[in-house]
Design a protein around this motif. Structure first.
Motif, PDB file in Angstrom:
ATOM      1  N   LEU A  74       0.830  -1.201   0.000  1.00  0.00           N
ATOM      2  CA  LEU A  74       0.000   0.000   0.000  1.00  0.00           C
ATOM      3  C   LEU A  74       0.868   1.256   0.000  1.00  0.00           C
ATOM      4  CD1 LEU A  74      -2.780   1.369   0.320  1.00  0.00           C
ATOM      5  CD2 LEU A  74      -2.574   0.995   2.767  1.00  0.00           C
ATOM      6  N   ILE A  77       2.403   1.810  -3.451  1.00  0.00           N
ATOM      7  CA  ILE A  77       1.410   2.337  -4.387  1.00  0.00           C
ATOM      8  C   ILE A  77       1.219   3.831  -4.164  1.00  0.00           C
ATOM      9  CG2 ILE A  77      -1.041   2.306  -5.012  1.00  0.00           C
ATOM     10  CD1 ILE A  77      -0.971  -0.739  -4.425  1.00  0.00           C
ATOM     11  N   SER A  81       2.495   6.241  -7.198  1.00  0.00           N
ATOM     12  CA  SER A  81       1.434   6.910  -7.934  1.00  0.00           C
ATOM     13  C   SER A  81       1.198   8.324  -7.432  1.00  0.00           C
ATOM     14  CB  SER A  81       0.147   6.094  -7.909  1.00  0.00           C
ATOM     15  OG  SER A  81      -0.284   5.898  -6.595  1.00  0.00           O
ATOM     16  N   TRP A 101       2.112  -1.392 -13.509  1.00  0.00           N
ATOM     17  CA  TRP A 101       1.067  -0.417 -13.213  1.00  0.00           C
ATOM     18  C   TRP A 101       1.619   0.991 -13.043  1.00  0.00           C
ATOM     19  CZ3 TRP A 101       2.162   1.931  -8.672  1.00  0.00           C
ATOM     20  CH2 TRP A 101       2.906   1.222  -7.743  1.00  0.00           C
ATOM     21  N   VAL A 105      -1.605   4.435 -12.911  1.00  0.00           N
ATOM     22  CA  VAL A 105      -2.539   4.553 -11.796  1.00  0.00           C
ATOM     23  C   VAL A 105      -2.876   6.032 -11.604  1.00  0.00           C
ATOM     24  CG1 VAL A 105      -2.902   4.140  -9.340  1.00  0.00           C
ATOM     25  CG2 VAL A 105      -1.611   2.489 -10.688  1.00  0.00           C
ATOM     26  N   ALA A 109      -7.956   5.404  -9.773  1.00  0.00           N
ATOM     27  CA  ALA A 109      -7.464   4.042  -9.538  1.00  0.00           C
ATOM     28  C   ALA A 109      -6.728   3.962  -8.207  1.00  0.00           C
ATOM     29  CB  ALA A 109      -6.550   3.617 -10.685  1.00  0.00           C
ATOM     30  N   LYS A 113      -7.406   1.321  -5.245  1.00  0.00           N
ATOM     31  CA  LYS A 113      -6.346   0.444  -4.733  1.00  0.00           C
ATOM     32  C   LYS A 113      -6.168   0.647  -3.226  1.00  0.00           C
ATOM     33  CE  LYS A 113      -3.627  -0.185  -8.928  1.00  0.00           C
ATOM     34  NZ  LYS A 113      -3.991  -1.561  -9.129  1.00  0.00           N
ATOM     35  N   SER A 117      -6.844  -2.228  -0.445  1.00  0.00           N
ATOM     36  CA  SER A 117      -5.799  -2.635   0.492  1.00  0.00           C
ATOM     37  C   SER A 117      -6.272  -2.506   1.927  1.00  0.00           C
ATOM     38  CB  SER A 117      -4.545  -1.792   0.285  1.00  0.00           C
ATOM     39  OG  SER A 117      -3.997  -2.027  -0.982  1.00  0.00           O
TER      40      SER A 117
END
Length: 176
Positions: A74, A77, A81, A101, A105, A109, A113, A117
């Motif tokens: 997490l 990400i 992003s 990805w 993202v 998105a 996500k 998560s």
């Protein structure tokens, strides 16, 4: 040549202010290191207690490790992003290990996500509680279930809202 006015400098300043976020993402990398240390401590404690573990203890230990790894995923990400969406594109296109990805993202998105998560982490916590339910009061279990359901419903509502927004854009595009 066009004379630069106050509006130009204001807009440039606002645009450059995005760099204020960069140290926050670096701070999240520091938090990821702390999470890694916590994972290694948990793994060490898990390994040294193997001779005395029951089957339930093994499952709980593995769930704790999964929980920490999901939190790390997490954070990655959010770091990748968030930096790419709000600060600057990362110049890593030629790196063979670049996540597929990365760069794709968007904010919508990212929200999905994140909530997915959070739901997974919440679900793991609930499973850990259910595996050792004797140590938790019924009220605590009830609140954990309620909170988990709120996370799930929030995720579904976010997904539905994004779906509606995409459909609305498509309809507007067809009308023009």
């Amino acid at each position: 040549m066009k004379k630069k006015n106050l509006e130009y400098y204001l807009e440039q300043g606002l645009f450059q202010s995005r760099w204020i976020m960069a140290p926050m993402y670096v701070g999240l990398v520091g938090a990821l290191v702390v999470l890694f240390i916590s994972f290694m401590q948990e793994l060490f404690h898990f390994f040294i207690s193997i001779p005395t573990l029951t089957q339930t203890d093994v499952v709980l230990g593995v769930l704790s490790l999964i929980d920490l790894s999901l939190a790390g995923n997490l954070m990655l990400i959010v770091i990748f992003s968030g930096y790419e969406n709000f600060v600057s594109k990362m110049d890593t296109d030629d790196h063979e290990d670049q996540p597929e990805w990365k760069g794709s993202v968007d904010f919508s998105a990212l929200k999905l996500k994140l909530i997915a998560s959070i739901v997974a982490i919440s679900g793991i916590h609930l499973l850990k509680v259910f595996m050792d339910v004797d140590k938790v009061s019924p009220t605590q279990v009830q609140w954990m279930v309620i909170i988990h359901v709120v996370f799930v419903i929030s995720g579904v509502l976010l997904a539905v809202m994004d779906r509606i927004a995409i459909a609305t854009k498509e309809i507007k595009g067809k009308l023009q």
